[in-house]
Write an enzyme that holds these catalytic residues in place. Structure first.
Site, short mmCIF file in Angstrom:
data_model
loop_
_atom_site.label_atom_id
_atom_site.label_comp_id
_atom_site.label_asym_id
_atom_site.label_seq_id
_atom_site.Cartn_x
_atom_site.Cartn_y
_atom_site.Cartn_z
N GLU A 210 0.87 -1.18 0.00
CA GLU A 210 0.00 0.00 0.00
C GLU A 210 0.91 1.22 0.00
OE1 GLU A 210 -3.12 -0.02 -0.40
OE2 GLU A 210 -3.58 -2.13 -0.11
N CYS A 244 -2.17 9.31 2.61
CA CYS A 244 -1.70 8.77 1.32
C CYS A 244 -2.71 8.95 0.20
CB CYS A 244 -1.33 7.29 1.46
SG CYS A 244 -2.70 6.24 2.01
#
Length: 459
Positions: A210, A244
């Site tokens: 990720e 993010c």
């Protein structure tokens, strides 16, 4: 004190006992974890405040509440998720019954990031346990207060041979990556993601990465700017911009740029007040090194709002930058802070030149009331996931897989998708014995026509 190899060896031995394959045992662990998290709620708030000056509201909506929801989901559905799933058979396997069995991989390493250190440690851990694995968790050393709370919670719930939290810096991460794992789950930066993938490749260990990237947000002239500005300010400056999936830059229709900037400034001040540094709702940058990194991005930038920075206290005001060059410092890498560059476009070709300049992003956002325009944007470009007319909220739906593509990551999780990520899907055919069709056996002379007919009719 046990060494890392000793801890991993104990977990491997325990996994071979098949205790973790007992679904009731897994549920008991998840229930115990939920109770421990609830009993440490205030300690979690306090730790995240010490690490970020994050408010309790923001901690609840972006970390604590999501962890409890993930636990509730797993506890409620685990028995159903774990059952073998029967699937349609094939003429090639007639007569038989076909199934998909879910089995745990085994010994899992989870390396958590610092930006959402509680959520992004426990969310994958919950589903790894739900799937029947043992876990070594490496929390981020940059959020030391949250890491200590995580280690305490895990130590109070799990035997070390099931789950253990190992704190430390780069040396600890390096040692962990040198071990042989059955699965590695990493959340963090692209450069470190490449290191993790390289280490996993030595043993052909499957990984979920990720990562991140420069996530764009496109705004056309059909949208109500006040509402768009409110949602952009919330999504960009949540957690001090250290998200993010936050929009890394805006691409706005040129004739509405100035009006959008004015609305953004109004919404920033409405959210955090005129003296933003005094706001209890605006977090700090994680450390001085990252604050300095962000300050360097402001050099030679045209700042239209903000820019105030205090390196000693890791404070950086929400900052708007006008029309940076694509090769400028602020546009080179993911910003990961409260700086928002604003670029413009006149045609869709202009948008394409900007978006195509960067690697595939983790997220993609479009603000538009023009359905055909929005649909063209989300279908033309490759990205992990996105939203039309808002930011971040796709992360909050456990029915949607969350993950990247290309440089923004590989693999996905959340809800049942997380359970599936940490489960090997094992194909099983249970053959019947009441008949044994002779067509597959040699000699084959004269059987090809029949075989072709069977394929045409039944496959």
């Amino acid at each position: 004190m046990k060494t890392i190899p000793e801890l991993i060896s104990e977990q491997k031995i325990f996994f071979k006992s098949e205790k973790t394959k007992d679904v009731n045992y897994r549920i008991s662990l998840l229930k115990a974890l939920k109770n421990e998290v609830i009993s440490n709620e205030q300690a979690i708030y306090h730790a995240l405040y010490k690490d970020f000056k994050k408010s309790e509201f923001e901690t609840f909506i972006s970390e604590y509440g999501l962890v409890i929801s993930e636990l509730n989901l797993a506890i409620k559905n685990l028995k159903k998720w774990s059952k073998p799933k029967r699937v349609k058979g094939s003429i090639l396997t007639f007569p038989s019954a076909s199934y998909i069995y879910k089995e745990p991989y085994g010994n899992v390493l989870i390396i958590a990031p610092w930006n959402y250190p509680f959520l992004l440690a426990l969310a994958p851990l919950i589903m790894a346990i739900a799937a029947g694995n043992t876990v070594v968790l490496k929390p981020s050393e940059l959020t030391s207060n949250t890491a200590r709370v995580l280690t305490k919670i895990i130590g109070n719930v799990f035997p070390e041979q099931v789950v253990v939290s190992i704190e430390g810096g780069i040396e600890v991460s390096t040692t962990l990556l040198e071990q042989r794992w059955d699965y590695i789950f990493f959340t963090g930066s692209v450069p470190v993601g490449k290191i993790v993938a390289k280490a996993a490749a030595v043993h052909l260990t499957p990984v979920t990465l990720e990562l991140g990237g420069k996530s764009p947000c496109i705004i056309d002239d059909s949208i109500k700017l006040k509402l768009a500005a409110k949602r952009i300010v919330w999504g960009k400056f949540l957690n001090g911009g250290q998200t993010c999936i936050a929009p890394d830059y805006l691409v706005v229709k040129s004739e509405i740029k100035q009006n959008l900037i004015e609305n953004l400034i109004v919404e920033i001040e409405a959210s955090y007040g005129e003296h933003i540094k005094n706001s209890k709702d605006f977090p700090r940058i994680i450390n001085q090194r990252n604050a300095q990194r962000l300050d360097n991005m402001l050099n030679d930038s045209t700042i239209v709002f903000g820019g105030d920075i205090d390196l000693e206290t890791c404070y950086l005001c929400p900052t708007l930058i006008d029309e940076p060059e694509l090769e400028s410092e602020v546009m080179k890498d993911e910003i990961f802070g409260p700086i928002l560059p604003i670029l413009t476009y006149d045609t869709e070709n202009d948008i394409d030149k900007i978006i195509s300049h960067f690697e595939k992003p983790l997220s993609f956002y479009v603000f538009s009331n023009n359905k055909s325009f929005a649909e063209r944007m989300i279908t033309k470009y490759s990205f992990g996931g996105g939203v039309i007319n808002d930011l971040l909220i796709h992360f909050g739906n456990h029915r949607l897989p969350f993950g990247g593509v290309g440089a923004s990551g590989m693999g996905a999780y959340h809800g049942k998708h997380g359970f599936d990520t940490f489960s090997h899907h094992k194909s099983i055919v249970k053959r019947k014995n009441w008949i044994d069709p002779p067509v597959r056996y040699a000699p084959y002379n004269g059987k090809l026509k029949l075989l072709k007919t069977l394929f045409r009719l039944f496959n």
